[in-house]
Each structure stands twice: as C-alpha cells, then as structure tokens.
Design an enzyme around this catalytic site. Structure first.
Site, PDB file in Angstrom:
ATOM      1  N   SER A 199      25.525  -7.269  -3.039  1.00 16.72           N
ATOM      2  CA  SER A 199      24.477  -8.285  -2.864  1.00 16.72           C
ATOM      3  C   SER A 199      24.157  -8.477  -1.393  1.00 16.72           C
ATOM      4  CB  SER A 199      24.985  -9.611  -3.446  1.00 16.72           C
ATOM      5  OG  SER A 199      24.211 -10.688  -2.992  1.00 16.72           O
TER       6      SER A 199
ATOM      7  N   TYR B 216      31.466 -16.565  -4.141  1.00 17.78           N
ATOM      8  CA  TYR B 216      30.843 -15.432  -4.871  1.00 17.78           C
ATOM      9  C   TYR B 216      30.532 -14.307  -3.885  1.00 17.78           C
ATOM     10  CZ  TYR B 216      26.951 -12.522  -6.145  1.00 17.78           C
ATOM     11  OH  TYR B 216      26.138 -11.433  -6.295  1.00 17.78           O
TER      12      TYR B 216
ATOM     13  N   LYS C 164      32.015 -10.254  -3.131  1.00 16.74           N
ATOM     14  CA  LYS C 164      31.239  -9.022  -2.943  1.00 16.74           C
ATOM     15  C   LYS C 164      31.664  -8.318  -1.652  1.00 16.74           C
ATOM     16  CE  LYS C 164      28.903  -9.050  -6.719  1.00 16.74           C
ATOM     17  NZ  LYS C 164      29.228  -8.070  -7.764  1.00 16.74           N
TER      18      LYS C 164
END
Ligand code: WQD
Length: 348
Positions: free
Chosen positions: A128, A153, A157
């Site tokens: 992302s 989050y 990644k």
C-alpha cells in the site's frame, strides 16, 4: 497453453475477486483461500459468473500453519501466490494493533513457509502507498524513504515488505513482487462484482451510498488544505487496473524478465485528484446532486499523495485503462445494482 495454477489469498474480497477475473481472462488456473471473515461468497459467486468458470475457495485461516499447508499438499501444481488476505481498516488497526500484527503477519509467514516447502517461486504481495507515510516528495517514487506509518495497518505493510525481502536472501530462485496500491476504487464494468462494505470509511463507497440514499449525507474532511480547492489530493485508480497489474507481475517473474528477486511497483494513475473533484465527477456521471457537508480535517490524513507509476509501466508493460469518469461510473452502477438486488429480496 498448459494451465498455471495460482493461489489467490483473500479471493473473496474486493481486489482479490477482481484479480481472479483478470488472471482467468489471461489463461491462469486459479484457486482461492479466504476464511470469509471479511470477504464473502457473494463476491466469489459474482467472480465465477464474470470469469465464466467455477473457482474453488478454501475456507481456511492462514494464521493456522497446518490448514495452510494442507492447501499446498492438495495442490502440488501451484506455481504462484497472490497474497491479498489481510485486515485493512485504518481506525480498527489503531484500536486493535495486536489483532493486525497477528493476522497480517502470521498469515504471511505461514504462506512463505509453504512457498519454501513446496517450491512455489512466484509471490505477489499486496502492499500500500501508506508504507510511505507522509511522503515529502510528490509524485512518490518506489525508492522514496518509508516514513513513520499513519497506523498499525500501514506498519504491517512495511513489516510485510521487509519479511518478503529478507525471505529472498536464503531462497535463491524465489521471486517476490511488492505492489503498492494508491486508492483502489470502482467496480467491474458488468456491475456483477464490486466493493461490499456495509459501513465504508473510504471516500468512493461513502459517496455512492450517499448518492443512493443509504446515507443521508457525507462529510468532506477538510477544505483548508493548501491544495487547488482546499480538499485532500489522492491517486484514485480503478480496481481492474490494479487487478491487471497482478497478472502482469506474475507474467514478469514467470518469464524470467525480473533482474532482482524482489521488485517494488507503485500502482497509481500518477494523477492527483481532490475530494471535491471526486464529488463533481460523481454528480457528472450519475446526474445525482450529492448531499455533503464541509467538515473539519480527519486525523491521520495526509494532504496529498500520488504516484510516479513509470516503473510499472516500463518494466511490467502495464497501463491504466480506466479514467476518472469510468471509475466513478462503475462504482455508481455497482451501488445501483446492489440496491436493485436488495429491493428484489424485499419483494420476495
Ligand atoms: C480519501 C480522501 C479523506 C471519506 C485509505 C487507507 C490506505 C489505503 C487506501 C489500503 C481523504 C476523504 C473520505 C469521507 C472524506 N487502504 N474522505 N469523506 O485515507 O487516502 O487511504 O484507503 O491500503 O491505507 O488509509 O482513503 O478513501 O479513506 O480517503 O472527505 O467520508 O477522502 O479525508 O482525504 P485514504 P479514503
């Protein structure tokens, strides 16, 4: 051409489902693993209709190493993995960081363990643009520094990418492609598959749910940014363009074209679009006047981020095929289709 079997994790989710459609259209044999904690069989059935063939889904939690391995034992012809399965809500990750680290990282480690054990040499990792944090130089290039991420989050990644890179070192012949999505939006043109979120947080589904009347109104989070109209800038990209990049990434390493065992690619259009411009695009394609309120900024938002996508275009031979109106039009047609389906169910 002999079929090449690809395991898509999170195949019952938004990007996973659209990617299965593109992989099948490009001659790949595909199976899915999805524990349906976030994905849905409704998505899978739509994917099968669009793809014109059945797709087997293993309802397995990838955090369970034995259950994950059983898939590879049953499918010795798996040549590649496209790994989407992960939790991805920014606010939820802030509230439940350990849930995110456990789920998003244990699943990745189990999959890489199986790749090593069962000689699976091609691995595409769903990453992302949020790994860049508040990027200082725009458009963002893949070699930009990874700053402090906005939330746990995004940190999963960043760590996930590092795990993939470190795994390559003692595993010569293993190829991993890290794809950094900017803002995926829209739906398959058939309106048979799209984003399924009851209470979305992302802009485009919030716009279409407001337009269809599922929500009374929506808020524009901040109009006092130093941008051309005061609202935030993002790089919105059609989900089918994101999907095709995964197919291209597999073709890239399976054809041996990649010079490095791991490569990073930005998946964005390269165009920055403001929130108010997205609302204008919606009103243009739908003919619906949107009920929105100008509101204070949302914590954690960066003012602007958009991609330099030249590396993916040059090395993967990938191009964006959908423009902004098509992104919004397909998102809106999907929302209208969902409403029609709900009305049909109510009448029965
Ligand atoms: C876009 C813009 C909001 C809702 C998120 C994740 C990121 C990635 C993509 C997974 C922002 C504004 C939004 C609303 C608004 N996900 N907005 N009103 O935050 O850029 O990125 O999705 O990889 O990790 O953070 O996307 O769609 O939430 O917001 O004004 O009701 O729309 O402020 O400027 P974001 P978003």
């Amino acid at each position: 051409m002999e079929k090449k079997k690809i395991l898509v994790t999170g195949g019952c989710g938004y990007i996973g489902g659209h990617t299965i459609v593109d992989l099948v259209a490009n001659g790949f044999d595909v199976i899915s693993v999805d524990n349906l904690s976030r994905g849905s069989l409704k998505m899978l059935h739509g994917v099968e209709t669009v793809a014109g063939r059945t797709v087997k889904n293993y309802k397995v939690d990838l955090c369970n190493a034995d259950d994950t391995e059983a898939i590879f034992i049953e499918n010795p012809d798996i040549v590649g993995v496209v790994h989407f399965a992960a939790f991805k809500s920014v606010p939820e990750s802030v509230k439940e960081p350990l849930l995110y680290f456990r789920n998003n990282l244990d699943s990745l480690v189990n999959l890489l363990q199986c790749a090593q054990e069962y000689d699976v040499d091609h691995f595409v990792f769903s990453s992302s643009c949020s790994v860049y944090g508040n990027a200082e130089v725009l458009p963002v290039k893949e070699d930009a520094p990874l700053l402090e991420p906005e939330c746990p989050y995004a940190r999963t990644k960043q760590i996930g990418e590092a795990i993939c890179r470190d795994f390559c070192v003692p595993n010569p012949g293993f190829n991993v492609t890290l794809l950094r999505y900017f803002n995926p939006v829209g739906a398959h043109p058939s309106a048979l598959i799209g984003e399924l979120q009851e209470k979305p947080e992302n802009l485009v589904p919030v716009i279409t749910q407001t337009g269809i009347g599922k929500r009374r109104d929506m808020q524009v989070f901040g109009t006092d940014y130093p941008t051309r109209d005061g609202s935030c800038v993002r790089d919105y990209i059609h989900v089918m363009d994101i999907a095709n990049a995964h197919t291209k990434a597999l073709q890239y390493t399976m054809s041996g074209k990649n010079k490095n065992p791991h490569e990073i690619f930005n998946l964005g259009t390269g165009n920055g679009v403001t929130v108010l411009e997205m609302i204008a695009a919606f009103e243009k394609v739908s003919g619906v006047k949107l009920n929105y309120k100008l509101s204070p900024r949302r914590a954690g938002d960066v003012m602007a981020v958009y991609a330099d996508n030249s590396k993916a275009r040059n090395l993967l031979g990938w191009e964006c095929k959908y423009d902004l109106d098509q992104m919004m039009d397909t998102a809106w047609k999907w929302e209208v289709a969902l409403k029609k389906e709900a009305e049909k169910i109510q009448m029965n």
